[in-house]
Every structure is written in structure tokens, then in C-alpha cells.
Design a protein around this motif. Sequence first.
Motif, PDB file in Angstrom:
ATOM      1  N   ARG A  62      52.705  13.184  62.842  1.00  0.00           N
ATOM      2  CA  ARG A  62      53.480  13.779  61.743  1.00  0.00           C
ATOM      3  C   ARG A  62      53.164  13.135  60.394  1.00  0.00           C
ATOM      4  NH1 ARG A  62      55.335  14.202  66.485  1.00  0.00           N
ATOM      5  NH2 ARG A  62      56.617  15.984  67.149  1.00  0.00           N
ATOM      6  N   GLY A  63      52.005  12.480  60.340  1.00  0.00           N
ATOM      7  CA  GLY A  63      51.523  11.979  59.058  1.00  0.00           C
ATOM      8  C   GLY A  63      51.891  10.556  58.708  1.00  0.00           C
ATOM      9  N   GLN A  86      54.767   8.802  54.721  1.00  0.00           N
ATOM     10  CA  GLN A  86      54.120   9.989  55.292  1.00  0.00           C
ATOM     11  C   GLN A  86      52.959  10.425  54.396  1.00  0.00           C
ATOM     12  OE1 GLN A  86      56.198  13.791  55.241  1.00  0.00           O
ATOM     13  NE2 GLN A  86      55.625  14.150  57.372  1.00  0.00           N
ATOM     14  N   ARG A 140      50.342  13.433  53.454  1.00  0.00           N
ATOM     15  CA  ARG A 140      50.125  14.873  53.566  1.00  0.00           C
ATOM     16  C   ARG A 140      48.707  15.230  53.106  1.00  0.00           C
ATOM     17  NH1 ARG A 140      54.237  18.309  54.601  1.00  0.00           N
ATOM     18  NH2 ARG A 140      56.270  17.341  54.911  1.00  0.00           N
ATOM     19  N   SER A 169      50.248  20.025  54.521  1.00  0.00           N
ATOM     20  CA  SER A 169      50.787  19.760  55.856  1.00  0.00           C
ATOM     21  C   SER A 169      50.653  18.268  56.170  1.00  0.00           C
ATOM     22  CB  SER A 169      50.048  20.578  56.909  1.00  0.00           C
ATOM     23  OG  SER A 169      48.681  20.195  56.967  1.00  0.00           O
ATOM     24  N   PRO A 170      51.482  17.709  57.069  1.00  0.00           N
ATOM     25  CA  PRO A 170      51.324  16.304  57.460  1.00  0.00           C
ATOM     26  C   PRO A 170      49.922  16.050  57.990  1.00  0.00           C
ATOM     27  CG  PRO A 170      53.415  17.164  58.267  1.00  0.00           C
ATOM     28  CD  PRO A 170      52.641  18.337  57.728  1.00  0.00           C
ATOM     29  N   ASN A 189      47.148  14.188  60.187  1.00  0.00           N
ATOM     30  CA  ASN A 189      46.913  13.422  61.404  1.00  0.00           C
ATOM     31  C   ASN A 189      45.404  13.358  61.628  1.00  0.00           C
ATOM     32  OD1 ASN A 189      46.881  12.217  63.894  1.00  0.00           O
ATOM     33  ND2 ASN A 189      47.781  13.937  65.004  1.00  0.00           N
TER      34      ASN A 189
END
Length: 231
Positions: free
Chosen positions: A78-79, A110, A112, A139-140, A142
Motif C-alpha cells: 500500500r505504498g 506512504q 504514491r 496510486s500507492p 509498490n
Amino acid sequence: MSAVTEEVRYLVFDVDTGDKLAVRSVQLEGNVSFKTRKITQLLQTRKANRFPLLAKGTLVETDLKRDHQRIVDFYKARGFLDARVLRHVVEKDLRRPYLDVTFVIQEGRQIRVGGIQFDGVPEHLLPDLAREIQLKSDSPFNPADLKEDELKILTFMTAHGYLDASVNGSFTLQGEPPRAAIRLRVMAGEPSFVGRIVLQRIGERWKTRDPVVLREIRLSPGELVDQQKVA
């Protein structure tokens, strides 16, 4: 002649098992972005339940170590690339045979997705390729998604005739708060086209005529080679 008797010795362990302790609660400390239940339901360490198949309720050291990684993986997906489990704390109730387990988390920030840049992709393929990848702006982020998108791009390119294509993805963190700038470098090479389609006969009992077989094949001479159609 006298018989020789062997002396037999036994090593005896006296084990005091103590009380059987059940896990009464599993808590998190330091989780701000996600509710405790959303994370703890993924863990192997769970509180005792009257339905044993749902939760065993016992404390296992190897489960605790694996749960550290499960929590980190949850956050990274989720980042939260710098998320860590600092420690776990196990407290025993002095009056009852229960244990309370707490995982102490450091979430970090986090990350993004910022911009996504494609290099080396033929212009006419860019719109369709952009829709294929999983990473989207804002978006997050990963890193595992970046690896998956490399494979998706490679599959896309080979499906469009670029059989020798290669893909390399990278990212840099920019700005404040930091965002991941994605760069996808594609070495497309030259496209391959279908030439003749040859049916190689094996054995002597081949009775079906070539045109009957060829009309069932999805490839046609002159079109781009699509590996999925070949398969």
C-alpha cells in the motif's frame, strides 16, 4: 567362570509444563492509516476462539517472526516502503492463564506514483500499453507492482510481433512529499511477420488435407506474429 553384568543407567528429565496459556488478544501499536482488525486478520497469531479451526489461540515463536513480515508486506503493498515492525510484546496475566500480544509498528510515509514514462515503445502501441499496466498515476506505489508490469509489457510486446523485446523498469523518489517517478525502458527491436505456415507430417497415417487444418489456424501470412495465437 562368573557372568559379567552390565550396569544400566537411565537419564530422566523432569518436566514442569506449567499452565497452558491461551492468547487472549492481539493488538497493534503505531498503526494510524489502517484499522487493527484489517491487519490482524492476516496474521497467524490469533486470539483463542471457541471454534478451534478458526483460531488456534496458542503462541508460537515462528508464527510471531512470520507475522512481522506479514505486517511489513501489508504496508509495502500500500505504498509504505519504510514500514517496520519494531518489536512484539507478550504480556502474561498474573491471575489467569492468558497472554496479550502487541506488535509495535512504525508506518513511515506512504509513497504514491508520480509520472510514468515509456521509452522505446512504438508510438501506435502507447495508448493500449498504458492501459495494460497496473501502476497508475497517484496510486500507492509498490515495487512488486513494477516487476509485474515489466512482465505485462513484455507479454504485450511479444503479442504484437516484437519477439525480441526486453523491458527494464526503474523508479526514483522526487519532491516533498516524495513521489515515485516511474521509467519503463523498452528495447522493442524489429517486428516479426508471419511467413509461410508449414504443417509437418509425422507418421504415415496423416489423412487430413492441409487446407482443412490451415483454415482452423488463427495466424495468416503477412500479419504480425502473435505469440498468444501461436500458443
